[in-house]
Scaffold this active site. Structure first.
Site, PDB file in Angstrom:
ATOM      1  N   ASP A  26      -2.492  42.995 -76.716  1.00  0.00           N
ATOM      2  CA  ASP A  26      -1.432  42.475 -75.897  1.00  0.00           C
ATOM      3  C   ASP A  26      -1.212  40.914 -76.247  1.00  0.00           C
ATOM      4  OD1 ASP A  26      -3.316  40.952 -74.701  1.00  0.00           O
ATOM      5  OD2 ASP A  26      -3.087  41.740 -72.786  1.00  0.00           O
ATOM      6  N   ASP A  99     -14.286  27.068 -64.750  1.00  0.00           N
ATOM      7  CA  ASP A  99     -13.537  25.971 -64.528  1.00  0.00           C
ATOM      8  C   ASP A  99     -12.913  26.020 -63.210  1.00  0.00           C
ATOM      9  OD1 ASP A  99     -11.535  23.764 -64.932  1.00  0.00           O
ATOM     10  OD2 ASP A  99     -11.324  24.578 -66.973  1.00  0.00           O
ATOM     11  N   ASP A 212     -12.014  20.592 -62.191  1.00  0.00           N
ATOM     12  CA  ASP A 212     -10.682  20.108 -62.657  1.00  0.00           C
ATOM     13  C   ASP A 212     -10.135  19.015 -61.691  1.00  0.00           C
ATOM     14  OD1 ASP A 212      -8.472  20.855 -64.384  1.00  0.00           O
ATOM     15  OD2 ASP A 212      -7.241  20.805 -62.490  1.00  0.00           O
ATOM     16  N   GLU A 271     -13.889  16.494 -64.552  1.00  0.00           N
ATOM     17  CA  GLU A 271     -12.840  16.114 -65.202  1.00  0.00           C
ATOM     18  C   GLU A 271     -12.397  14.804 -64.329  1.00  0.00           C
ATOM     19  OE1 GLU A 271      -8.509  16.946 -67.076  1.00  0.00           O
ATOM     20  OE2 GLU A 271      -8.868  17.587 -65.195  1.00  0.00           O
ATOM     21  N   HIS A 336      -8.355  21.076 -74.246  1.00  0.00           N
ATOM     22  CA  HIS A 336      -7.004  21.905 -74.153  1.00  0.00           C
ATOM     23  C   HIS A 336      -5.751  21.094 -73.698  1.00  0.00           C
ATOM     24  CE1 HIS A 336      -8.420  21.753 -70.130  1.00  0.00           C
ATOM     25  NE2 HIS A 336      -7.615  22.235 -69.741  1.00  0.00           N
ATOM     26  N   ASP A 337      -6.002  19.744 -73.420  1.00  0.00           N
ATOM     27  CA  ASP A 337      -4.877  18.890 -72.933  1.00  0.00           C
ATOM     28  C   ASP A 337      -4.276  17.841 -74.078  1.00  0.00           C
ATOM     29  OD1 ASP A 337      -4.824  19.998 -70.376  1.00  0.00           O
ATOM     30  OD2 ASP A 337      -6.325  18.865 -69.695  1.00  0.00           O
TER      31      ASP A 337
HETATM   32  O1  TEU Z   1      -5.908  17.997 -66.455  1.00  0.00           O
HETATM   33  C1  TEU Z   1      -5.494  16.858 -65.409  1.00  0.00           C
HETATM   34  C2  TEU Z   1      -3.962  16.415 -66.561  1.00  0.00           C
HETATM   35  O2  TEU Z   1      -3.104  16.544 -65.975  1.00  0.00           O
HETATM   36  C3  TEU Z   1      -4.241  15.624 -67.835  1.00  0.00           C
HETATM   37  O3  TEU Z   1      -5.316  15.764 -68.568  1.00  0.00           O
HETATM   38  C4  TEU Z   1      -2.991  16.086 -68.534  1.00  0.00           C
HETATM   39  O4  TEU Z   1      -2.922  17.259 -69.390  1.00  0.00           O
HETATM   40  C5  TEU Z   1      -2.436  14.932 -69.580  1.00  0.00           C
HETATM   41  O5  TEU Z   1      -2.490  13.975 -68.881  1.00  0.00           O
HETATM   42  C6  TEU Z   1      -1.283  15.322 -70.330  1.00  0.00           C
HETATM   43  O6  TEU Z   1      -0.128  15.164 -69.378  1.00  0.00           O
HETATM   44  C7  TEU Z   1      -6.429  19.168 -65.443  1.00  0.00           C
HETATM   45  C8  TEU Z   1      -6.434  20.198 -66.819  1.00  0.00           C
HETATM   46  O7  TEU Z   1      -7.152  20.134 -67.822  1.00  0.00           O
HETATM   47  C9  TEU Z   1      -5.180  20.621 -67.216  1.00  0.00           C
HETATM   48  O8  TEU Z   1      -4.722  21.729 -68.116  1.00  0.00           O
HETATM   49  C10 TEU Z   1      -4.167  21.196 -65.884  1.00  0.00           C
HETATM   50  O9  TEU Z   1      -2.819  21.245 -66.406  1.00  0.00           O
HETATM   51  C11 TEU Z   1      -4.214  19.950 -64.950  1.00  0.00           C
HETATM   52  O10 TEU Z   1      -5.354  19.555 -64.680  1.00  0.00           O
HETATM   53  C12 TEU Z   1      -3.757  20.604 -63.539  1.00  0.00           C
HETATM   54  O11 TEU Z   1      -4.609  21.476 -63.089  1.00  0.00           O
END
Ligand code: TEU
Length: 540
Positions: A26, A99, A212, A271, A336-337
């Site tokens: 998918d 997570d 998170d 985090e 992933h950020d």
């Molecule tokens: O991340 C916190 C976060 O907002 C930052 O790492 C952000 O991605 C960066 O400043 C870019 O703007 C955590 C998670 O890792 C992230 O994927 C989520 O989107 C966020 O929290 C909200 O849950």
């Protein structure tokens, strides 16, 4: 420190589940896909998996908006399938970390639906609701209240942190998208429900958790305006002293740790949002978190410096903070950020600098967090504006293009869609997959994959690389060198960042070569080749 403790001595591999392996065609990765690749991960030599969220989610923030903490999104599989993943991982000696996204839920979570339904609903206080204001006595100084919103707080992903809900005529707080309302951790029922979710997963055999943005759970009870500072985006133009890092966090961590310790060998890594190493350390300890991220090499949001002197300064900063406090550090080069390390530091498809980043990740003192695809030097994808899916990317384009780039499908082989799926994936595959993929790199002794695999094996074999102390060494420009030492053994790590031969004389000792990526190393004291990483071991 000779008894192997998985979260301290091992290597943790982050999977972004929707992009790792798709079993049902998918275009979205899933749990059976991950199971089908566990042999690959065991062979690579990692010790634990951290899965980005796999809970039911409307995907406004790609899983980081959870609508049920105690279930699996049907697109990823089922609870039974998750149990199978845990059992299969454990059979291979691999731990599983989930997570936990508990600063906020999705606005589609049953709790928020109830909370929003009426002002007197029993779950109203599970979120942070405030009436429209305007008559504050301090309104002259108080910029936020002048506009009718409860204060001046900004959402990290753009716009105000308050969303007006016409149903009850009040605002609710959201530090991320408006579909991610912040929960009220001050409410004892919320606290209990959230801790119950940890218990739920531990009962299913989960070994640990990544929390998170945990240091945003509590907000100042009076919700004062944050003071201003210089910055590009609205959120960056405030000092986050009232919406983050409130003192109530410590007793909660104590309670969470007691819960984790009521099960054998469980782990929590936080985090730490917008954190200095000092702040990070303050959240860790025997009655708090086991570890927390300090993002020493990735926190310069827009410019990512990359030279030996800057790196050594960052290492010194974390060593000086973590070491005296007895807190074990973590090392992150990609997640992933962020733009992937290989995209930040490498030129084109040349992996010389990506290998250096990998060497640091795997030889510094601390637990390495390896991001899926980092082992093959995956690069970010580049998207046009109308292809961007990530909310902050949509909001801030072109000054910030979001995080889609580092979330592209894993490149397994050179077949259609890189062996990730049989259907068009949710994000495009990087076109370099034709040559940059697991299958091709396995066969190439000089690949970053084999470089990584060899270092992972050496970490298992050489205790100094896992738990040795850290001592920086003076070097000529362009080089980085340090020792990792136990009582019995020293490993000398030398890295040549430059494209020229460089001379470096190892400290006195009886050294032998443990590792090099140079083609023809004559002897231990010969010049370091361009971009060479060389490890010597000395028995004391
Ligand atoms: O991340 C916190 C976060 O907002 C930052 O790492 C952000 O991605 C960066 O400043 C870019 O703007 C955590 C998670 O890792 C992230 O994927 C989520 O989107 C966020 O929290 C909200 O849950």
């Amino acid at each position: 420190m000779n008894d192997f403790l998985w979260w301290r001595d091992g290597v943790i591999y982050q999977i972004y589940p929707r992009s790792f392996a798709d079993s049902d065609g998918d275009g979205l990765g899933d749990l059976p896909g991950i199971i089908s690749r566990l042999d690959y991960l065991a062979d690579l030599g990692i010790d634990a998996l951290w899965l980005s969220p796999v809970y039911p989610s409307p995907d406004k923030d790609f899983g980081y908006d959870v609508s049920d903490y105690c279930d699996i999104d049907p697109r990823f599989g089922s609870l039974a399938g998750f149990d199978r993943l845990v059992a299969e991982a454990h059979r291979r000696g691999i731990r599983v970390i989930l997570d936990m996204v508990m600063n906020h839920t999705s606005d589609q979570h049953a709790w928020f639906k109830e909370s929003r339904s009426r002002g007197d609903n029993p779950k109203r206080d599970w979120y942070i609701w405030r009436p429209l204001s305007g008559s504050s006595p301090n309104s002259a100084e108080n910029e936020g209240r002048r506009r009718g919103v409860p204060n001046n707080w900004q959402a990290s992903f753009g716009g105000k942190a308050w969303e007006y809900d016409s149903l009850t005529g009040q605002y609710y707080l959201h530090l991320f998208t408006k579909e991610q309302p912040d929960v009220n951790w001050r409410n004892p029922e919320v606290r209990k429900a959230q801790l119950d979710a940890f218990r739920f997963w531990m009962e299913r055999g989960v070994d640990g958790f990544r929390l998170d943005v945990f240091n945003a759970y509590f907000k100042h009870p009076d919700l004062p305006d944050n003071p201003p500072k210089f910055g590009l985006r609205g959120f960056d133009r405030q000092r986050h002293i009232y919406d983050i890092d409130q003192p109530e966090m410590t007793p909660l961590l104590n309670e969470l740790r007691a819960l984790l310790d009521s099960y054998p060998e469980r782990y929590a890594v936080g985090e730490t949002y917008l954190a200095t190493p000092q702040k990070t350390v303050s959240y860790c300890g025997p009655d708090k978190l086991h570890a927390a991220f300090s993002f020493d090499f990735t926190s310069a949001e827009l410019i990512y410096p990359w030279n030996p002197r800057w790196i050594m300064r960052q290492i010194a900063r974390r060593e000086e903070t973590f070491n005296p406090a007895g807190i074990w550090p973590t090392t992150v080069m990609s997640n992933h950020d962020l733009p992937r390390a290989a995209s930040r530091y490498a030129k084109g498809e040349d992996d010389a600098q990506a290998k250096i980043a990998m060497l640091l990740l795997l030889t510094l003192r601390g637990t390495p967090f390896l991001y899926y695809g980092e082992e093959i030097g995956m690069r970010d994808i580049h998207l046009c504006r109308n292809e961007i899916l990530d909310p902050p990317g949509k909001h801030y384009w072109p000054i910030y293009k979001g995080r889609d780039g580092c979330r592209s499908p894993m490149q397994w082989d050179d077949t259609a869609y890189a062996g990730f799926s049989t259907a068009k994936p949710w994000q495009p595959v990087n076109s370099n997959y034709v040559h940059r993929n697991v299958l091709a790199q396995r066969a190439d002794s000089d690949s970053i994959f084999n470089f990584t695999k060899k270092l992972l094996a050496l970490r298992k074999e050489i205790p100094a690389l896992r738990c040795g102390d850290f001592a920086p060494l003076e070097t000529p420009p362009g080089l980085l060198a340090y020792l990792r030492r136990t009582e019995e053994q020293s490993v000398l790590v030398m890295v040549n960042f430059s494209a020229c031969d460089r001379k470096y004389t190892p400290p006195d000792g009886r050294w032998r070569v443990l590792f090099t990526n140079a083609k023809n190393l004559q002897d231990i004291s010969s010049n370091l080749a361009p971009h060479e990483a060389r490890l010597l071991v000395g028995e004391l």
